[in-house]
Enzyme design. Structure first.
Site, short mmCIF file in Angstrom:
data_model
loop_
_atom_site.label_atom_id
_atom_site.label_comp_id
_atom_site.label_asym_id
_atom_site.label_seq_id
_atom_site.Cartn_x
_atom_site.Cartn_y
_atom_site.Cartn_z
N TYR A 76 42.21 58.73 69.83
CA TYR A 76 42.45 59.34 68.51
C TYR A 76 43.61 60.33 68.60
O TYR A 76 44.54 60.30 67.78
CB TYR A 76 41.17 60.03 68.03
CG TYR A 76 41.35 60.83 66.75
CD1 TYR A 76 41.48 60.19 65.52
CD2 TYR A 76 41.36 62.22 66.77
CE1 TYR A 76 41.64 60.93 64.35
CE2 TYR A 76 41.51 62.96 65.61
CZ TYR A 76 41.65 62.31 64.40
OH TYR A 76 41.82 63.04 63.24
N ARG A 109 35.28 75.75 68.22
CA ARG A 109 36.12 75.03 67.26
C ARG A 109 36.69 76.04 66.28
O ARG A 109 36.26 77.19 66.20
CB ARG A 109 35.29 73.99 66.49
CG ARG A 109 34.70 72.86 67.36
CD ARG A 109 35.78 71.94 67.89
NE ARG A 109 35.26 70.88 68.74
CZ ARG A 109 35.18 70.91 70.07
NH1 ARG A 109 35.55 72.01 70.73
NH2 ARG A 109 34.74 69.88 70.75
N ILE A 115 38.76 64.64 52.64
CA ILE A 115 39.88 65.49 52.25
C ILE A 115 40.58 64.91 51.03
O ILE A 115 41.01 65.63 50.13
CB ILE A 115 40.86 65.67 53.44
CG1 ILE A 115 40.15 66.43 54.57
CG2 ILE A 115 42.13 66.41 53.02
CD1 ILE A 115 40.90 66.45 55.89
N1 LIG Z 1 38.17 66.16 58.52
C1 LIG Z 1 38.71 66.78 59.56
O1 LIG Z 1 38.13 67.71 60.11
C2 LIG Z 1 40.09 66.37 60.07
C3 LIG Z 1 40.63 67.08 61.16
C4 LIG Z 1 41.88 66.69 61.64
C5 LIG Z 1 42.58 65.67 61.04
N2 LIG Z 1 42.01 65.00 59.99
C6 LIG Z 1 42.77 63.90 59.40
O2 LIG Z 1 42.77 64.04 57.99
C7 LIG Z 1 42.77 62.74 57.38
C8 LIG Z 1 41.65 62.65 56.36
O3 LIG Z 1 40.42 62.88 57.03
P1 LIG Z 1 39.02 62.82 56.28
O4 LIG Z 1 38.14 63.80 56.98
O5 LIG Z 1 39.19 62.92 54.82
O6 LIG Z 1 38.56 61.36 56.70
P2 LIG Z 1 37.63 60.30 55.93
O7 LIG Z 1 37.18 59.36 56.98
O8 LIG Z 1 36.64 60.99 55.07
O9 LIG Z 1 38.68 59.58 54.97
C9 LIG Z 1 39.53 58.59 55.44
C10 LIG Z 1 39.74 57.62 54.28
O10 LIG Z 1 40.66 56.62 54.72
C11 LIG Z 1 40.16 55.34 54.36
N3 LIG Z 1 40.69 54.40 55.35
C12 LIG Z 1 40.30 54.27 56.64
N4 LIG Z 1 41.02 53.31 57.25
C13 LIG Z 1 41.88 52.83 56.32
C14 LIG Z 1 42.89 51.84 56.34
N5 LIG Z 1 43.12 51.11 57.44
N6 LIG Z 1 43.58 51.60 55.20
C15 LIG Z 1 43.33 52.30 54.07
N7 LIG Z 1 42.39 53.25 53.99
C16 LIG Z 1 41.67 53.53 55.11
C17 LIG Z 1 38.64 55.47 54.38
O11 LIG Z 1 37.99 54.52 53.54
C18 LIG Z 1 38.45 56.89 53.87
O12 LIG Z 1 38.33 56.92 52.46
C19 LIG Z 1 42.66 61.74 58.52
O13 LIG Z 1 43.95 61.26 58.84
C20 LIG Z 1 42.12 62.55 59.67
O14 LIG Z 1 42.49 62.02 60.92
C21 LIG Z 1 40.80 65.34 59.49
#
Ligand SMILES: NC(=O)c1ccc[n+]([C@@H]2O[C@H](COP(=O)([O-])OP(=O)(O)OC[C@H]3O[C@@H](n4cnc5c(N)ncnc54)[C@H](O)[C@@H]3O)[C@@H](O)[C@H]2O)c1
Length: 326
Positions: free
Chosen positions: A141, A206, A13
């Site tokens: 989570y 979903r 994202i």
């Molecule tokens: N993708 C989905 O369907 C979805 C759904 C609900 C919520 N979310 C939330 O949206 C957000 C982004 O999701 P995404 O799909 O892009 O996830 P992603 O895993 O692709 O990206 C997460 C990023 O955070 C970085 N990261 C992880 N732990 C870290 C830390 N301790 N310190 C600094 N950086 C860290 C990772 O390197 C990665 O680049 C998250 O908070 C996720 O929980 C996503």
């Protein structure tokens, strides 16, 4: 033009958001520990990348200096792994979010947009899920994200920090190649000629929201005055895994699907979709991308992405390592 900090900005994202923000002319800084995200993915956008961890208070405080808006995306995002290692998930998602909020409060950040989640927070409930339901997480989570939401509300209540929590549903789209979510998993397996594994009988549902629509919701939440509030951000459409498979068949007719069924996994909910009336009303959110079009665009990106991977090896973003865990 405002200065944005996107935590986790190298992730799925994050890259989509950074693309949009830089196209709008915003100044963007990214804090990412590169545990999953890749620096090469944000290199073309000329943003400042701070390599650091949200568990590290030094790193997050440095990242928040001079920032107007923080979009807090960094998280431990794997539901199934949170079941096997709830403590790690707590450290990153609950404690990490508290660190981000403390740093934002002390740096005078004007707005914090928190990436929350719908299904995992609310647990097994009769859908459509909405903001007034009592949360009953069934995984660590979900519990960690709920804690994050609670801190967002508390920081508005106690310190007047302008926070908003967006409960994303199941997001799909370009830059999701590394994700364990079902659309990414299926398309990746198709690319690699591997079977598509369905856990359960495929009737579980979903709510799939295309990433451009989600990024639009983040921008709308930035503009709206809704401090301390929570919003469901989703398509509002219930789609079973069997329907998704059918949609993939139609969107990607050139590849034959080999579908295999396995037992359901702990921590996953059976039915989920969201009522997005509040986001429509208060944010002006109006998701536009239909599943078919979203799948066509995502598949096109997946095919091009593997070809571009090699080119990224020489990428040189402006990188600074900050804090103790970098
Ligand atoms: N993708 C989905 O369907 C979805 C759904 C609900 C919520 N979310 C939330 O949206 C957000 C982004 O999701 P995404 O799909 O892009 O996830 P992603 O895993 O692709 O990206 C997460 C990023 O955070 C970085 N990261 C992880 N732990 C870290 C830390 N301790 N310190 C600094 N950086 C860290 C990772 O390197 C990665 O680049 C998250 O908070 C996720 O929980 C996503």
């Amino acid at each position: 033009m405002k200065t944005y900090l996107v935590t986790g900005g190298c992730g799925f994202i994050g890259v989509n958001l950074v693309t949009r923000l830089t196209a709008l002319g915003a100044r963007v800084r990214v804090l990412d520990n590169l545990s999953l995200g890749k620096r090469g993915d944000i290199e073309p956008f000329g943003v400042d990348l701070l390599v650091g961890d949200i568990r590290d208070t030094v790193a997050i405080r440095k990242a928040c200096e001079g920032v107007d808006v923080v979009v807090h995306l960094a998280a431990h995002t794997r539901v199934i792994e949170s079941v096997s290692d709830p403590a790690l998930n707590f450290e990153i998602n609950a404690l990490g979010t508290l660190n981000v909020l403390l740093a934002c409060r002390d740096a005078g950040v004007k707005k914090v947009i928190f990436a929350s989640t719908g299904g995992a927070i609310l647990g097994e409930q009769e859908p459509p899920v909405h903001e007034d339901m009592v949360p009953r997480p069934v995984s660590a989570y979900g519990a960690g994200k709920l804690a994050g939401e609670a801190y967002c509300s508390a920081f508005f209540g106690s310190y007047g920090l302008n926070t908003v929590a967006l409960r994303f549903s199941n997001v799909y789209g370009p830059w999701s190649y590394h994700k364990g979510s079902v659309v990414a998993q299926f398309l990746r397996n198709l690319m690699q000629g591997e079977p598509l594994i369905v856990y359960g009988d495929g009737t579980q549902t979903r709510d799939f929201v295309y990433v451009d629509d989600l990024v639009e919701a983040i921008l709308l939440a930035d503009r709206a005055e809704t401090p301390g509030e929570v919003f469901q951000i989703a398509s509002g459409i219930e789609t079973s895994i069997l329907t998704l498979l059918q949609a993939i068949k139609v969107a990607i007719p050139e590849v034959a699907l080999d579908v295999q069924f396995r037992p359901s996994r702990a921590g996953e909910i059976s039915r989920n979709y969201a009522n997005i009336d509040k986001a429509r009303r208060r944010l002006g959110f109006n998701p536009k991308t239909e599943l078919h079009q979203g799948l066509v665009t995502t598949w096109k990106w997946f095919k091009e992405h593997t070809a571009k991977d090699d080119a990224k090896k020489d990428a040189k973003p402006r990188v600074e390592h900050v804090g103790n865990k970098a």
